[in-house]
Design an enzyme around this catalytic site. Structure first.
Site, PDB file in Angstrom:
ATOM      1  N   SER A  71      39.985  44.511  51.998  1.00 26.85           N
ATOM      2  CA  SER A  71      39.105  43.933  50.968  1.00 26.85           C
ATOM      3  C   SER A  71      37.671  44.462  51.087  1.00 26.85           C
ATOM      4  O   SER A  71      36.847  44.195  50.211  1.00 26.85           O
ATOM      5  CB  SER A  71      39.124  42.401  51.042  1.00 26.85           C
ATOM      6  N   GLY A  72      37.375  45.152  52.188  1.00 24.12           N
ATOM      7  CA  GLY A  72      36.044  45.763  52.330  1.00 24.12           C
ATOM      8  C   GLY A  72      35.126  45.048  53.310  1.00 24.12           C
ATOM      9  O   GLY A  72      33.931  45.349  53.371  1.00 24.12           O
ATOM     10  N   LYS A  73      35.671  44.152  54.114  1.00 24.98           N
ATOM     11  CA  LYS A  73      34.844  43.391  55.076  1.00 24.98           C
ATOM     12  C   LYS A  73      34.034  44.326  55.980  1.00 24.98           C
ATOM     13  O   LYS A  73      32.817  44.210  56.079  1.00 24.98           O
ATOM     14  CB  LYS A  73      35.734  42.483  55.972  1.00 24.98           C
ATOM     15  N   SER A 141      40.342  36.080  59.207  1.00 24.57           N
ATOM     16  CA  SER A 141      40.190  34.619  59.347  1.00 24.57           C
ATOM     17  C   SER A 141      40.881  33.879  58.207  1.00 24.57           C
ATOM     18  O   SER A 141      40.218  33.285  57.351  1.00 24.57           O
ATOM     19  CB  SER A 141      38.709  34.225  59.469  1.00 24.57           C
ATOM     20  N   GLY A 190      54.866  39.439  59.185  1.00 25.13           N
ATOM     21  CA  GLY A 190      53.741  38.510  59.292  1.00 25.13           C
ATOM     22  C   GLY A 190      52.418  39.126  58.884  1.00 25.13           C
ATOM     23  O   GLY A 190      51.383  38.850  59.495  1.00 25.13           O
TER      24      GLY A 190
HETATM   25  N1  PPS Z   1      50.141  41.027  60.847  1.00 26.83           N
HETATM   26  C1  PPS Z   1      48.905  41.413  60.545  1.00 26.83           C
HETATM   27  N2  PPS Z   1      48.179  40.742  59.616  1.00 26.83           N
HETATM   28  C2  PPS Z   1      46.934  41.133  59.329  1.00 26.83           C
HETATM   29  N3  PPS Z   1      46.294  42.175  59.914  1.00 26.83           N
HETATM   30  C3  PPS Z   1      46.966  42.863  60.849  1.00 26.83           C
HETATM   31  C4  PPS Z   1      48.284  42.516  61.203  1.00 26.83           C
HETATM   32  N4  PPS Z   1      48.707  43.373  62.182  1.00 26.83           N
HETATM   33  C5  PPS Z   1      47.693  44.220  62.422  1.00 26.83           C
HETATM   34  N5  PPS Z   1      46.631  43.911  61.634  1.00 26.83           N
HETATM   35  C6  PPS Z   1      45.341  44.606  61.731  1.00 26.83           C
HETATM   36  O1  PPS Z   1      44.481  43.676  62.397  1.00 26.83           O
HETATM   37  C7  PPS Z   1      43.281  43.478  61.660  1.00 26.83           C
HETATM   38  C8  PPS Z   1      43.004  41.980  61.465  1.00 26.83           C
HETATM   39  O2  PPS Z   1      42.572  41.406  62.641  1.00 26.83           O
HETATM   40  P1  PPS Z   1      41.761  40.052  62.597  1.00 26.83           P
HETATM   41  O3  PPS Z   1      41.411  39.742  63.997  1.00 26.83           O
HETATM   42  O4  PPS Z   1      40.666  40.167  61.614  1.00 26.83           O
HETATM   43  O5  PPS Z   1      42.855  39.016  62.048  1.00 26.83           O
HETATM   44  S1  PPS Z   1      42.813  37.426  62.025  1.00 26.83           S
HETATM   45  O6  PPS Z   1      41.455  37.021  61.601  1.00 26.83           O
HETATM   46  O7  PPS Z   1      43.091  36.918  63.366  1.00 26.83           O
HETATM   47  O8  PPS Z   1      43.842  37.017  61.070  1.00 26.83           O
HETATM   48  C9  PPS Z   1      43.478  44.101  60.311  1.00 26.83           C
HETATM   49  O9  PPS Z   1      42.259  44.787  60.070  1.00 26.83           O
HETATM   50  P2  PPS Z   1      41.494  44.790  58.655  1.00 26.83           P
HETATM   51  O10 PPS Z   1      42.328  45.680  57.787  1.00 26.83           O
HETATM   52  O11 PPS Z   1      40.171  45.410  58.998  1.00 26.83           O
HETATM   53  O12 PPS Z   1      41.353  43.402  58.146  1.00 26.83           O
HETATM   54  C10 PPS Z   1      44.677  45.029  60.460  1.00 26.83           C
HETATM   55  O13 PPS Z   1      44.251  46.338  60.676  1.00 26.83           O
HETATM   56  N1  ADP Z   2      33.307  48.114  47.189  1.00 31.27           N
HETATM   57  C1  ADP Z   2      34.212  49.033  47.471  1.00 31.27           C
HETATM   58  N2  ADP Z   2      34.612  49.887  46.512  1.00 31.27           N
HETATM   59  C2  ADP Z   2      35.527  50.831  46.766  1.00 31.27           C
HETATM   60  N3  ADP Z   2      36.136  51.004  47.964  1.00 31.27           N
HETATM   61  C3  ADP Z   2      35.772  50.178  48.958  1.00 31.27           C
HETATM   62  C4  ADP Z   2      34.812  49.155  48.774  1.00 31.27           C
HETATM   63  N4  ADP Z   2      34.682  48.492  49.931  1.00 31.27           N
HETATM   64  C5  ADP Z   2      35.530  49.079  50.805  1.00 31.27           C
HETATM   65  N5  ADP Z   2      36.180  50.105  50.212  1.00 31.27           N
HETATM   66  C6  ADP Z   2      37.189  50.951  50.834  1.00 31.27           C
HETATM   67  O1  ADP Z   2      38.322  50.112  51.038  1.00 31.27           O
HETATM   68  C7  ADP Z   2      38.957  50.442  52.256  1.00 31.27           C
HETATM   69  C8  ADP Z   2      39.093  49.180  53.102  1.00 31.27           C
HETATM   70  O2  ADP Z   2      37.817  48.754  53.488  1.00 31.27           O
HETATM   71  P1  ADP Z   2      37.569  48.054  54.895  1.00 31.27           P
HETATM   72  O3  ADP Z   2      36.106  47.838  54.980  1.00 31.27           O
HETATM   73  O4  ADP Z   2      38.237  48.799  55.989  1.00 31.27           O
HETATM   74  O5  ADP Z   2      38.321  46.662  54.644  1.00 31.27           O
HETATM   75  P2  ADP Z   2      38.661  45.494  55.680  1.00 31.27           P
HETATM   76  O6  ADP Z   2      37.678  45.567  56.802  1.00 31.27           O
HETATM   77  O7  ADP Z   2      38.528  44.248  54.873  1.00 31.27           O
HETATM   78  O8  ADP Z   2      40.065  45.754  56.105  1.00 31.27           O
HETATM   79  C9  ADP Z   2      38.147  51.538  52.916  1.00 31.27           C
HETATM   80  O9  ADP Z   2      38.787  52.756  52.653  1.00 31.27           O
HETATM   81  C10 ADP Z   2      36.814  51.466  52.211  1.00 31.27           C
HETATM   82  O10 ADP Z   2      36.204  52.733  52.106  1.00 31.27           O
END
Ligand code: PPS
Ligand code: ADP
Length: 242
Positions: A71-73, A141, A190
């Site tokens: 989502s871009g966090k 979260s 999951g």
């Molecule tokens: N099952 C599952 N569900 C969601 N995400 C998964 C899972 N397994 C691995 N990952 C990777 O772990 C990142 C999320 O970790 P978090 O510590 O933010 O998760 S949580 O807040 O405890 O739910 C998440 O990173 P982000 O994509 O940056 O959100 C994933 O890369």
């Molecule tokens: N506002 C935005 N518009 C277009 N692409 C974005 C935007 N924010 C993030 N991205 C792209 O989306 C992907 C996921 O972003 P990321 O920051 O890693 O998300 P998260 O931390 O929520 O998993 C990355 O490739 C990033 O470059």
């Protein structure tokens, strides 16, 4: 034997302003039990948060990014941190992926582990904010009660929940780590948003969307700017008022 002050001055570490510091004593009260710990007590520090905030000309805050994977966090948190650093602010960025390499490497993705993940990082972020640091926290979260518990632990007004309101279709289209593909193929169980829950915040301070109502994509820079303006408007980018 040399005393501590003379050792400090030998190494040029003793500035005139602190040359007369005294030993701060702590009041002794009866110990009590908390959680699994017995016979402990709370110690007040000798330097209040406000003094640290005045020194840094900013106010401690927890900026909590929540949203689906992709989502871009992390991107927005990184962009915001860079912008804050450029204007001389002291920040830290706690990111789920990174914290799971160290402090929380013993946790997986069960509901209980996610809860403990957020509890721990909530406590860490409170410590940073209490030191006057602008603390950016980027974790999926997924559970409302876990985020609300962190909110209740942070001083009133110093928890800023940022909801990355991005439809799963866009997150899945981005899929930078290929995790949605894996989850859809049944190779990753999951996964949040696919076969694990995500509970949207009911009253977040800031909502960041991926598109305008007329369908124009919003860049990470624009999203970070909106947050920067929010923080400035709330007075977090200047010292406490006298
Ligand atoms: N099952 C599952 N569900 C969601 N995400 C998964 C899972 N397994 C691995 N990952 C990777 O772990 C990142 C999320 O970790 P978090 O510590 O933010 O998760 S949580 O807040 O405890 O739910 C998440 O990173 P982000 O994509 O940056 O959100 C994933 O890369
Ligand atoms: N506002 C935005 N518009 C277009 N692409 C974005 C935007 N924010 C993030 N991205 C792209 O989306 C992907 C996921 O972003 P990321 O920051 O890693 O998300 P998260 O931390 O929520 O998993 C990355 O490739 C990033 O470059």
């Amino acid at each position: 034997m040399q005393t501590a002050p003379s050792l400090l001055s030998r190494f040029g570490l003793l500035r005139p302003a602190i040359s007369s510091f005294g030993v701060m004593s702590r009041s002794v009260s009866t110990a009590y039990d908390v959680g699994a710990s017995t016979n402990i007590k709370w110690h007040e520090g000798a330097v209040p948060t406000e003094a640290k905030e005045t020194a840094m000309q900013q106010r401690g805050v927890v900026v909590w990014f929540t949203g689906l994977s992709g989502s871009g966090k992390s991107t927005v948190a990184c962009t915001l941190e860079h912008a804050l650093a450029e204007s001389g602010k002291i920040t830290t960025l706690l990111d789920g992926d990174n914290i799971r390499h160290g402090l929380n490497s013993n946790l997986g993705f069960t509901a209980a582990d996610r809860e403990e993940n957020i509890r721990r990082i909530g406590e860490v972020s409170k410590l940073f904010a209490d030191t006057g640091i602008i603390t950016l926290v980027s974790f999926i979260s997924p559970y409302r009660k876990d985020r609300d518990r962190v909110r209740s632990r942070v001083p009133e007004g110093k928890f800023v929940e940022v909801f990355m309101k991005v439809p799963i279709s866009i997150c899945e289209e981005r899929d930078p780590k290929g995790l949605y593909k894996k989850a859809r193929a049944g190779k990753l169980k999951g996964f949040t948003g696919i076969d694990d829950p995500y509970e949207e915040p009911s009253n977040p301070e800031v909502v960041l969307e991926a598109e305008t109502p007329d369908g124009k994509r919003i860049s990470p820079q624009e999203q970070a700017l909106k947050l920067l303006e929010y923080l400035r408007g709330k007075g977090f980018l200047e010292g406490p008022s006298k």
